[in-house]
Scaffold this active site. Structure first.
Site, PDB file in Angstrom:
ATOM      1  N   TYR A 156       0.836  -1.198   0.000  1.00 11.53           N
ATOM      2  CA  TYR A 156       0.000   0.000   0.000  1.00 11.53           C
ATOM      3  C   TYR A 156       0.870   1.247   0.000  1.00 11.53           C
ATOM      4  CZ  TYR A 156       1.042   0.519   5.015  1.00 11.53           C
ATOM      5  OH  TYR A 156       1.686   0.687   6.225  1.00 11.53           O
ATOM      6  N   CYS A 157       0.262   2.345  -0.459  1.00 13.33           N
ATOM      7  CA  CYS A 157       0.886   3.665  -0.410  1.00 13.33           C
ATOM      8  C   CYS A 157      -0.232   4.689  -0.214  1.00 13.33           C
ATOM      9  CB  CYS A 157       1.703   3.950  -1.668  1.00 13.33           C
ATOM     10  SG  CYS A 157       0.795   3.765  -3.215  1.00 13.33           S
ATOM     11  N   THR A 158       0.080   5.957  -0.287  1.00  9.18           N
ATOM     12  CA  THR A 158      -0.928   6.973   0.010  1.00  9.18           C
ATOM     13  C   THR A 158      -2.055   6.985  -1.013  1.00  9.18           C
ATOM     14  OG1 THR A 158       0.742   8.365   1.070  1.00  9.18           O
ATOM     15  CG2 THR A 158      -1.313   9.430   0.445  1.00  9.18           C
ATOM     16  N   GLY A 160      -1.637   5.145  -4.457  1.00  4.88           N
ATOM     17  CA  GLY A 160      -1.600   4.004  -5.352  1.00  4.88           C
ATOM     18  C   GLY A 160      -0.546   4.041  -6.440  1.00  4.88           C
TER      19      GLY A 160
END
Length: 306
Positions: A156-158, A160
């Site tokens: 995951y990231c902030t 995508g």
């Protein structure tokens, strides 16, 4: 990213979605308590939002089969809770067939992340050795010696973007079971609240750090009963001395030519005059020590400061 009055923002979203090419685009809105989060328009050319040694032009980023399978926030939550229940029933033993991977920058991780997530000791893709052969891996690589055929890797990231790039890298390296959080953390907080999330969410504007309740206030515990974040903020440490910080908000190093973004306790702010290390305190271009939630301005505002 755009900032403006709510009604104008919603009107803009409606206009964009009238184009069939963007009819299903995911739009996320979060409030700015002190006026515009982006008070001035900035247009900056960047050849790539994700820096990678050798560039990213060789990566098949437009091939959907090379990307991680997107999981809706509700499915992501089910996955995390299922793994947590499995680990609890096995007396806390780590599930070797599951890895939760945070592929954001260090300063994003510092103020909040999913419980049980792992992040390597690198700050950009140009330095990462994730998933390479055993002779090339570094000690902090959470993908070292994992089963590429059977291990579920949830990243995951902030928002995508980093996950799209990183999943293409891992797919080329032979990893089969790749999943990503659709819409990133902000979409998850808006949909599911802060379940399995610890701390705040770093954002790339003047607000810097947002409480999970910003996205889904109806389901959050009263913020006044907590630190500026979740029920367990003990992970948040001062970058300098390692003590627990009382506020999940970054500051920039007072040395203009360093400008490191870091968490800091009040004692170290005073001792190092807003700098991140003793070396920076002797720099030629030092800005004043800022208190509270102030942000540094351009150098010309401080160059005559004594």
């Amino acid at each position: 990213m755009h900032s403006g009055p709510n009604k104008d923002a919603l009107a803009y979203v409606k206009w964009v979605r009238e184009d069939c090419r963007f009819s299903d685009v995911l739009v996320q809105i979060s409030p700015a308590s002190n006026g515009h989060a982006f008070p001035r328009l900035k247009l900056r050319y960047k050849p790539s939002l994700v820096q990678l040694e050798g560039g990213i032009s060789h990566l098949p980023l437009l091939d959907p089969s090379m990307r991680a399978a997107p999981l809706a926030p509700s499915e992501w939550r089910k996955r995390l809770e299922a793994v947590n229940n499995t680990n609890n029933s096995s007396h806390g033993n780590f599930n070797p067939s599951f890895i939760l991977l945070d592929v954001r920058n260090r300063y994003e991780w510092d103020v909040g992340h999913f419980q049980g997530a792992q992040r390597p000791d690198v700050d950009c893709f140009r330095a990462t050795s994730f998933g390479q052969s055993e002779s090339e891996v570094i000690a902090s690589d959470p993908l070292a010696a994992v089963d590429k055929e059977r291990t579920d890797i949830l990243m995951y990231c902030t928002g995508g973007i980093r996950c799209d790039v990183y999943s293409a890298i891992l797919r080329k390296q032979g990893f089969k079971r790749l999943y990503t959080l659709k819409g990133g953390v902000s979409h998850y907080l808006e949909s599911e609240g802060s379940v399995r999330w610890v701390g705040n969410l770093f954002v790339f504007d003047a607000r810097l750090s947002l409480l999970p309740s910003t996205y889904k206030p109806a389901v959050e515990i009263e913020a006044s009963t907590m630190l500026e974040g979740s029920l367990d903020d003990s992970f948040a440490k001062c970058y300098i001395c390692g003590s627990q910080v009382s506020e999940l908000r970054h500051r920039n190093c007072a040395n203009l030519d360093c400008n490191l973004l870091f968490l800091c306790c009040a004692g170290c702010v005073k001792h190092l005059r807003g700098c991140c290390c003793i070396q920076c305190t002797s720099a030629s271009r030092l800005r004043p020590v800022l208190t509270g939630h102030q942000r540094y301005q351009k150098w010309h505002n401080y160059r005559d400061f004594e």
